[in-house]
Design a protein around this motif. Structure first.
Motif, PDB file in Angstrom:
ATOM      1  N   LEU A 127       0.729  -1.295  -0.065  1.00  0.00           N
ATOM      2  CA  LEU A 127       0.185   0.257   0.184  1.00  0.00           C
ATOM      3  C   LEU A 127       1.003   1.335   0.047  1.00  0.00           C
ATOM      4  CD1 LEU A 127      -2.310  -1.522   2.710  1.00  0.00           C
ATOM      5  CD2 LEU A 127      -2.814  -1.553  -0.132  1.00  0.00           C
ATOM      6  N   PRO A 128       0.779   1.917  -1.246  1.00  0.00           N
ATOM      7  CA  PRO A 128       2.410   2.869  -1.275  1.00  0.00           C
ATOM      8  C   PRO A 128       1.818   4.196  -0.498  1.00  0.00           C
ATOM      9  CG  PRO A 128       1.763   1.980  -3.268  1.00  0.00           C
ATOM     10  CD  PRO A 128       0.456   2.164  -2.662  1.00  0.00           C
ATOM     11  N   ARG A 129       2.531   4.944  -0.368  1.00  0.00           N
ATOM     12  CA  ARG A 129       2.159   6.460   0.657  1.00  0.00           C
ATOM     13  C   ARG A 129       2.854   6.737   0.331  1.00  0.00           C
ATOM     14  NH1 ARG A 129      -0.766   4.188   5.727  1.00  0.00           N
ATOM     15  NH2 ARG A 129      -0.624   1.745   5.249  1.00  0.00           N
ATOM     16  N   ALA A 130       2.847   8.064   0.326  1.00  0.00           N
ATOM     17  CA  ALA A 130       3.970   9.458   0.458  1.00  0.00           C
ATOM     18  C   ALA A 130       4.102  10.458   1.053  1.00  0.00           C
ATOM     19  CB  ALA A 130       3.217  10.303  -0.482  1.00  0.00           C
ATOM     20  N   HIS A 131       4.820  10.745   1.815  1.00  0.00           N
ATOM     21  CA  HIS A 131       4.862  11.403   3.300  1.00  0.00           C
ATOM     22  C   HIS A 131       6.034  13.027   3.033  1.00  0.00           C
ATOM     23  CE1 HIS A 131       4.054   7.909   5.422  1.00  0.00           C
ATOM     24  NE2 HIS A 131       4.731   7.397   4.358  1.00  0.00           N
ATOM     25  N   LEU A 132       5.293  13.898   3.480  1.00  0.00           N
ATOM     26  CA  LEU A 132       5.595  15.170   3.127  1.00  0.00           C
ATOM     27  C   LEU A 132       6.542  15.442   4.526  1.00  0.00           C
ATOM     28  CD1 LEU A 132       5.955  18.264   2.302  1.00  0.00           C
ATOM     29  CD2 LEU A 132       4.679  19.079   3.743  1.00  0.00           C
ATOM     30  N   ILE A 133       8.231  15.742   4.054  1.00  0.00           N
ATOM     31  CA  ILE A 133       8.961  15.545   4.976  1.00  0.00           C
ATOM     32  C   ILE A 133       9.902  17.065   5.554  1.00  0.00           C
ATOM     33  CG2 ILE A 133       9.389  13.390   5.257  1.00  0.00           C
ATOM     34  CD1 ILE A 133      11.629  13.618   3.739  1.00  0.00           C
TER      35      ILE A 133
END
Ligand SMILES: [Zn+2]
Length: 378
Positions: free
Chosen positions: A264-270
């Motif tokens: 389950l791909p996710r993106a995170h704003l870092i």
């Protein structure tokens, strides 16, 4: 409790036999209008599913371990509507609200065994507004939202097939299609209805211009199942049966397990972690004179530390970054441990809040669960 179950069975029998049964020691029971009745399913003990899960009929496959920790909101459609005569009922009065709830409860039992974190939008026969149901999923931060329904059609009792519905159009939220596709696969294999529709994944805009209210309100990855038709007389009777409800729940469970197993791909704003960008921000990239955003891309697979996990599992051509639908250039890097996306914001971006969409697919072609981020340019 025993008395309640007995009455449930008696109500069901009287519906099937077309007459009224008299409880022993009492006078004749009042006639029950089957189109106003409650407890229209065949009664089952509370642990019906839990007693059977893990048996040869309902094994937990090894790949279901990837469901562990996934937050899944199940939404049994309708409820609290028994007083509306004939509302969402089959030919003999079996209620959709009841079958939806039991399938949801059995699916929860299955998902719980696999370690998923599950919530239901309703636990009993009451109605909640579509907005309330969606809010529960949104505020909880569910990864997945599955609305459980059964279908109906006027004057065509022979119709009985499976469809799964997504919001808007195919480009709206690609992950919704992933979820819908896996759910459909599970239902298809385990309900195994003999009829099929040529394109079983349907846009909710086929029904309403603005789509289904529940899918419109929910902001997490979502799909709505119309597993079979309760207006089909044979299907209506099957849907009363707890074993059949469990079979359906098992198909949904297998679909969800295969989905999770594919990552389950996710993106995170870092950078910036709080989403606030200053136009005077000194960029990390020397050649770019723009404020930048940095996202970490989690393909949903690398953290398993399997052989080959250092290789890239994000499909480069699938990466897209958009603000207000306009694609922005980006730099993608993968050092074998971490995938990063660096975006230089355009000069033309006005101060204020903006929604940034980050899309990509992993090697199984699963898309980002929650691709939208709010940033504020100051
Ligand atoms: Zn429904």
């Amino acid at each position: 409790m025993r008395n309640v179950i007995w009455l449930t069975v008696a109500t069901g029998l009287s519906g099937m036999l077309g007459g009224c049964q008299s409880p022993p020691g009492r006078g004749p029971a009042p006639a029950v209008d089957p189109q106003l009745s409650i407890n229209t399913l065949i009664a089952a003990p509370e642990d019906f599913a839990r007693q059977r899960i893990g048996s040869d009929d309902y094994p937990i496959p090894p790949y279901a371990e990837f469901l562990a920790g996934v937050k899944i909101c199940l939404d049994p459609g309708h409820g609290g509507d028994a007083h509306k005569r004939g509302y969402k009922r089959g030919p003999t009065g079996v209620r959709e609200a009841e079958m939806n709830l039991r399938v949801a409860q059995y699916l929860r039992d299955l998902l719980a065994v696999a370690g998923a974190d599950v919530r239901l939008t309703r636990e009993v026969d009451v109605d909640f507004s579509l907005a309330e149901r969606a809010t529960l999923a949104n505020e909880w931060g569910a990864d997945l939202f599955v609305s459980l329904h059964h279908n109906a059609i006027n004057n065509k009792p022979q119709v009985n097939r499976t469809s799964v519905w997504y919001h808007n159009d195919v480009d709206y939220r690609p992950a919704n299609l992933d979820l819908a596709r896996y759910l459909y696969g599970g239902l298809c294999d385990y309900l195994a209805l003999p009829q099929i529709t040529g394109v079983p994944l349907k846009s909710d805009q086929l029904m309403y211009d603005s789509g289904f209210g529940i899918l419109r309100h929910v902001r997490v990855t979502a799909a709505l199942c119309e597993s079979s038709f309760f207006t089909n007389p044979q299907e209506e009777q099957r849907l009363r049966d707890p074993a059949y409800n469990l079979q359906e729940a098992y198909g949904l469970f297998i679909g969800l397990a295969k989905y999770a197993a594919a990552g389950l791909p996710r993106a995170h704003l870092i950078e910036p972690a709080d989403g606030v960008v200053f136009s005077s921000h000194i960029p990390t990239s020397e050649e770019a004179g723009h404020p930048t955003l940095v996202f970490e891309l989690d393909d949903g697979l690398r953290s398993r530390k399997s052989w080959g996990c250092e290789r890239q599992m994000v499909l480069s051509d699938s990466i897209a970054v958009r603000i207000a639908g306009v694609e922005l250039p980006f730099e993608f890097s993968d050092d074998g441990e971490c995938c990063r996306l660096t975006i230089a914001l355009p000069d033309s971006l006005q101060p204020g809040e903006h929604s940034v969409e980050v899309q990509f697919q992993n090697m199984f072609k699963n898309s980002v669960l929650n691709p939208h981020f709010v940033i504020e340019l100051r």
